[in-house]
Design a protein around this motif. Sequence first.
Motif, short mmCIF file in Angstrom:
data_model
loop_
_atom_site.label_atom_id
_atom_site.label_comp_id
_atom_site.label_asym_id
_atom_site.label_seq_id
_atom_site.Cartn_x
_atom_site.Cartn_y
_atom_site.Cartn_z
N UNK A 1 11.91 5.74 -6.05
CA UNK A 1 10.41 5.57 -5.49
C UNK A 1 9.70 6.83 -6.26
N UNK A 2 9.84 6.85 -7.64
CA UNK A 2 9.37 7.87 -8.46
C UNK A 2 8.26 7.25 -9.46
N UNK A 3 7.37 7.80 -10.10
CA UNK A 3 6.64 7.18 -10.96
C UNK A 3 6.24 8.32 -12.20
N UNK A 4 5.89 7.54 -13.32
CA UNK A 4 5.66 8.36 -14.58
C UNK A 4 4.24 7.91 -14.88
N UNK A 5 3.09 9.08 -15.12
CA UNK A 5 2.01 8.57 -15.42
C UNK A 5 1.79 9.15 -16.54
N UNK A 6 0.75 8.44 -17.63
CA UNK A 6 0.53 8.86 -18.78
C UNK A 6 -1.13 8.45 -18.83
N UNK A 7 -1.76 9.26 -19.03
CA UNK A 7 -3.24 8.95 -18.86
C UNK A 7 -4.01 9.80 -20.15
N UNK A 50 -11.22 15.22 -29.01
CA UNK A 50 -9.59 14.96 -28.64
C UNK A 50 -9.54 14.58 -27.08
N UNK A 51 -8.73 13.59 -26.94
CA UNK A 51 -8.56 13.09 -25.60
C UNK A 51 -7.50 14.37 -24.91
N UNK A 52 -7.43 14.24 -23.77
CA UNK A 52 -6.53 15.21 -22.73
C UNK A 52 -5.54 14.20 -22.33
N UNK A 53 -4.21 14.61 -22.82
CA UNK A 53 -3.24 13.51 -22.23
C UNK A 53 -2.45 14.21 -20.85
N UNK A 54 -2.30 13.56 -19.89
CA UNK A 54 -1.60 13.61 -18.87
C UNK A 54 -0.42 13.12 -19.17
N UNK A 55 0.79 13.79 -19.15
CA UNK A 55 2.30 12.91 -18.91
C UNK A 55 3.01 13.54 -17.88
N UNK A 56 3.05 13.08 -16.81
CA UNK A 56 3.79 13.70 -15.60
C UNK A 56 4.63 12.73 -14.87
N UNK A 64 0.87 -1.14 -0.08
CA UNK A 64 0.03 -0.19 -0.12
C UNK A 64 0.84 1.25 0.04
N UNK A 65 0.68 2.11 -0.91
CA UNK A 65 1.53 3.26 -1.01
C UNK A 65 0.86 4.53 -1.03
N UNK A 66 1.24 5.64 -0.98
CA UNK A 66 0.79 6.92 -1.45
C UNK A 66 1.60 7.60 -2.26
N UNK A 67 0.73 7.83 -3.60
CA UNK A 67 1.09 8.25 -4.80
C UNK A 67 0.90 9.84 -4.71
N UNK A 68 2.06 10.72 -5.06
CA UNK A 68 1.69 12.11 -5.22
C UNK A 68 2.15 12.49 -6.48
N UNK A 69 1.22 13.08 -7.21
CA UNK A 69 1.38 13.74 -8.46
C UNK A 69 1.07 15.30 -8.73
N UNK A 70 1.59 15.99 -9.63
CA UNK A 70 1.37 17.24 -9.82
C UNK A 70 -0.08 17.56 -9.75
N UNK A 71 -0.16 18.91 -9.44
CA UNK A 71 -1.61 19.50 -9.31
C UNK A 71 -2.48 19.05 -8.18
N UNK A 83 -7.54 5.86 -20.18
CA UNK A 83 -6.65 4.82 -20.16
C UNK A 83 -5.35 5.39 -19.39
N UNK A 84 -5.00 4.37 -18.47
CA UNK A 84 -3.73 4.94 -17.51
C UNK A 84 -2.65 4.10 -17.74
#
Length: 137
Positions: A79-85, A123-129, A9-16, A69-70
């Motif tokens: 302990x970092x993560x890249x998200x594309x959604x 058109x889709x909104x793409x998150x890449x962070x 179980x983790x806590x994931x912090x992303x921008x915004x 789509x994630x």
Amino acid sequence: MLDSIVGKTIRLHLPNGWVFEPWFTGPDFIEYTLVAGPHAGRHAIQKPVYARPAPSLETLAWYEETGTVVHLSWHLESMTVDRHAAVPRWLADSDMAVSAGDNQSEEFLERMRKLADQGPDMPRHIYSDHGFFELIG
């Protein structure tokens, strides 16, 4: 070094201000709650596609009932993560709080189907962070 996210179980912090608390019950299921961010209160259980392309890298990808789509790449050493959604246009253009709720609820799923049917999808909104995560259990 963390050897895997599976079973953690983790806590994931992303921008915004996005803060997720995912629990990886195994390579076949992820259960998460969004505790802060645009749709805080969202709870979901998803069946992702899991891969471990390198000893310190694990990936998960899944399709949300909203049509999003994630794809997450978990870098275990840092302990970092890249998200594309890819978020459908109807959701990207609305108050994302509309997707708060529990995807195990038939009422919630029906509401998402109705909103998605109203569209548009493109058109889709793409998150890449990029974010970070910490172990909490």
